[in-house]
Motif scaffolding. Structure first.
Motif, PDB file in Angstrom:
ATOM      1  N   GLU A  26       4.395  63.076 111.164  1.00 38.50           N
ATOM      2  CA  GLU A  26       3.630  62.581 110.016  1.00 38.50           C
ATOM      3  C   GLU A  26       2.751  61.396 110.421  1.00 38.50           C
ATOM      4  O   GLU A  26       1.615  61.278 109.963  1.00 38.50           O
ATOM      5  CB  GLU A  26       4.573  62.185 108.891  1.00 38.50           C
ATOM      6  N   GLY A  27       3.265  60.539 111.286  1.00 37.95           N
ATOM      7  CA  GLY A  27       2.468  59.426 111.787  1.00 37.95           C
ATOM      8  C   GLY A  27       1.274  59.903 112.588  1.00 37.95           C
ATOM      9  O   GLY A  27       0.161  59.398 112.436  1.00 37.95           O
ATOM     10  N   ARG A  28       1.504  60.882 113.448  1.00 40.20           N
ATOM     11  CA  ARG A  28       0.394  61.442 114.236  1.00 40.20           C
ATOM     12  C   ARG A  28      -0.625  62.125 113.340  1.00 40.20           C
ATOM     13  O   ARG A  28      -1.836  62.021 113.563  1.00 40.20           O
ATOM     14  CB  ARG A  28       0.936  62.434 115.265  1.00 40.20           C
ATOM     15  N   LEU A  29      -0.136  62.834 112.327  1.00 38.33           N
ATOM     16  CA  LEU A  29      -1.043  63.498 111.383  1.00 38.33           C
ATOM     17  C   LEU A  29      -1.913  62.482 110.666  1.00 38.33           C
ATOM     18  O   LEU A  29      -3.123  62.690 110.489  1.00 38.33           O
ATOM     19  CB  LEU A  29      -0.233  64.325 110.378  1.00 38.33           C
ATOM     20  N   SER A  30      -1.327  61.374 110.287  1.00 37.72           N
ATOM     21  CA  SER A  30      -2.092  60.312 109.618  1.00 37.72           C
ATOM     22  C   SER A  30      -3.178  59.769 110.538  1.00 37.72           C
ATOM     23  O   SER A  30      -4.328  59.572 110.107  1.00 37.72           O
ATOM     24  CB  SER A  30      -1.143  59.197 109.197  1.00 37.72           C
ATOM     25  N   LEU A  31      -2.832  59.532 111.803  1.00 39.88           N
ATOM     26  CA  LEU A  31      -3.828  59.052 112.763  1.00 39.88           C
ATOM     27  C   LEU A  31      -4.947  60.065 112.960  1.00 39.88           C
ATOM     28  O   LEU A  31      -6.128  59.694 113.036  1.00 39.88           O
ATOM     29  CB  LEU A  31      -3.165  58.743 114.112  1.00 39.88           C
ATOM     30  N   LEU A  32      -4.589  61.339 113.043  1.00 42.30           N
ATOM     31  CA  LEU A  32      -5.605  62.378 113.212  1.00 42.30           C
ATOM     32  C   LEU A  32      -6.525  62.466 111.995  1.00 42.30           C
ATOM     33  O   LEU A  32      -7.736  62.637 112.138  1.00 42.30           O
ATOM     34  CB  LEU A  32      -4.948  63.735 113.485  1.00 42.30           C
ATOM     35  N   ARG A  33      -5.960  62.330 110.809  1.00 38.53           N
ATOM     36  CA  ARG A  33      -6.796  62.360 109.595  1.00 38.53           C
ATOM     37  C   ARG A  33      -7.768  61.189 109.574  1.00 38.53           C
ATOM     38  O   ARG A  33      -8.931  61.344 109.193  1.00 38.53           O
ATOM     39  CB  ARG A  33      -5.917  62.348 108.349  1.00 38.53           C
ATOM     40  N   GLU A  34      -7.293  60.012 109.973  1.00 40.59           N
ATOM     41  CA  GLU A  34      -8.180  58.855 110.031  1.00 40.59           C
ATOM     42  C   GLU A  34      -9.297  59.070 111.055  1.00 40.59           C
ATOM     43  O   GLU A  34     -10.460  58.731 110.803  1.00 40.59           O
ATOM     44  CB  GLU A  34      -7.386  57.599 110.388  1.00 40.59           C
ATOM     45  N   ALA A  35      -8.946  59.650 112.207  1.00 44.24           N
ATOM     46  CA  ALA A  35      -9.958  59.921 113.236  1.00 44.24           C
ATOM     47  C   ALA A  35     -10.974  60.938 112.743  1.00 44.24           C
ATOM     48  O   ALA A  35     -12.181  60.792 112.982  1.00 44.24           O
ATOM     49  CB  ALA A  35      -9.284  60.409 114.517  1.00 44.24           C
ATOM     50  N   ILE A  36     -10.514  61.956 112.042  1.00 42.39           N
ATOM     51  CA  ILE A  36     -11.421  62.968 111.485  1.00 42.39           C
ATOM     52  C   ILE A  36     -12.348  62.335 110.461  1.00 42.39           C
ATOM     53  O   ILE A  36     -13.554  62.617 110.436  1.00 42.39           O
ATOM     54  CB  ILE A  36     -10.630  64.147 110.884  1.00 42.39           C
ATOM     55  N   ASP A  37     -11.815  61.457 109.616  1.00 39.12           N
ATOM     56  CA  ASP A  37     -12.656  60.769 108.629  1.00 39.12           C
ATOM     57  C   ASP A  37     -13.719  59.921 109.318  1.00 39.12           C
ATOM     58  O   ASP A  37     -14.875  59.874 108.883  1.00 39.12           O
ATOM     59  CB  ASP A  37     -11.799  59.892 107.714  1.00 39.12           C
ATOM     60  N   THR A  38     -13.346  59.258 110.414  1.00 44.40           N
ATOM     61  CA  THR A  38     -14.300  58.445 111.168  1.00 44.40           C
ATOM     62  C   THR A  38     -15.397  59.315 111.762  1.00 44.40           C
ATOM     63  O   THR A  38     -16.584  58.981 111.690  1.00 44.40           O
ATOM     64  CB  THR A  38     -13.576  57.661 112.284  1.00 44.40           C
ATOM     65  N   VAL A  39     -15.007  60.445 112.351  1.00 46.70           N
ATOM     66  CA  VAL A  39     -15.994  61.359 112.947  1.00 46.70           C
ATOM     67  C   VAL A  39     -16.903  61.928 111.863  1.00 46.70           C
ATOM     68  O   VAL A  39     -18.116  62.012 112.053  1.00 46.70           O
ATOM     69  CB  VAL A  39     -15.287  62.483 113.742  1.00 46.70           C
ATOM     70  N   ASP A  40     -16.336  62.293 110.718  1.00 49.79           N
ATOM     71  CA  ASP A  40     -17.154  62.812 109.612  1.00 49.79           C
ATOM     72  C   ASP A  40     -18.182  61.779 109.159  1.00 49.79           C
ATOM     73  O   ASP A  40     -19.340  62.115 108.909  1.00 49.79           O
ATOM     74  CB  ASP A  40     -16.273  63.204 108.425  1.00 49.79           C
ATOM     75  N   ALA A  41     -17.756  60.525 109.051  1.00 48.76           N
ATOM     76  CA  ALA A  41     -18.683  59.465 108.636  1.00 48.76           C
ATOM     77  C   ALA A  41     -19.790  59.288 109.670  1.00 48.76           C
ATOM     78  O   ALA A  41     -20.960  59.105 109.310  1.00 48.76           O
ATOM     79  CB  ALA A  41     -17.925  58.150 108.430  1.00 48.76           C
ATOM     80  N   ARG A  42     -19.452  59.366 110.952  1.00 53.06           N
ATOM     81  CA  ARG A  42     -20.471  59.229 111.998  1.00 53.06           C
ATOM     82  C   ARG A  42     -21.426  60.412 111.975  1.00 53.06           C
ATOM     83  O   ARG A  42     -22.634  60.249 112.160  1.00 53.06           O
ATOM     84  CB  ARG A  42     -19.801  59.109 113.364  1.00 53.06           C
TER      85      ARG A  42
END
Length: 83
Positions: A26-42
């Motif tokens: 669950e912790g890794r999933l949270s980190l991946l979701r945050e990274a995906i959100d960052t990439v989407d914003a970029r």
């Protein structure tokens, strides 16, 4: 045949191990979701910048191309095919 000593047979130990692994996942999933959100914003920011750049370069449809633009040789002469 004796039970294998490699396997955990205590249900509470197995449950605790699975719960710990689930928490890590669950912790890794949270980190991946945050990274995906960052990439989407970029991606959105780059897309908007490219769109603004494209609109500033193309301008009105009836104007003539400037020197250095597509369709312009920059010499004032029309392009010719060479053999």
């Amino acid at each position: 045949m004796p039970p294998s000593t490699d396997r955990q047979t205590d249900p509470s130990a197995v449950s605790a191990s699975l719960a710990a692994e689930a928490a890590l996942l669950e912790g890794r999933l949270s980190l991946l979701r945050e990274a995906i959100d960052t990439v989407d914003a970029r991606i959105d920011a780059v897309s908007e910048a490219l769109s603004r750049l494209q609109h500033s370069v193309t301008g009105p449809a009836d104007r003539k191309p400037r020197s250095g633009e597509a369709g312009d040789t920059g010499t004032g002469r029309p392009k010719t095919k060479r053999p």
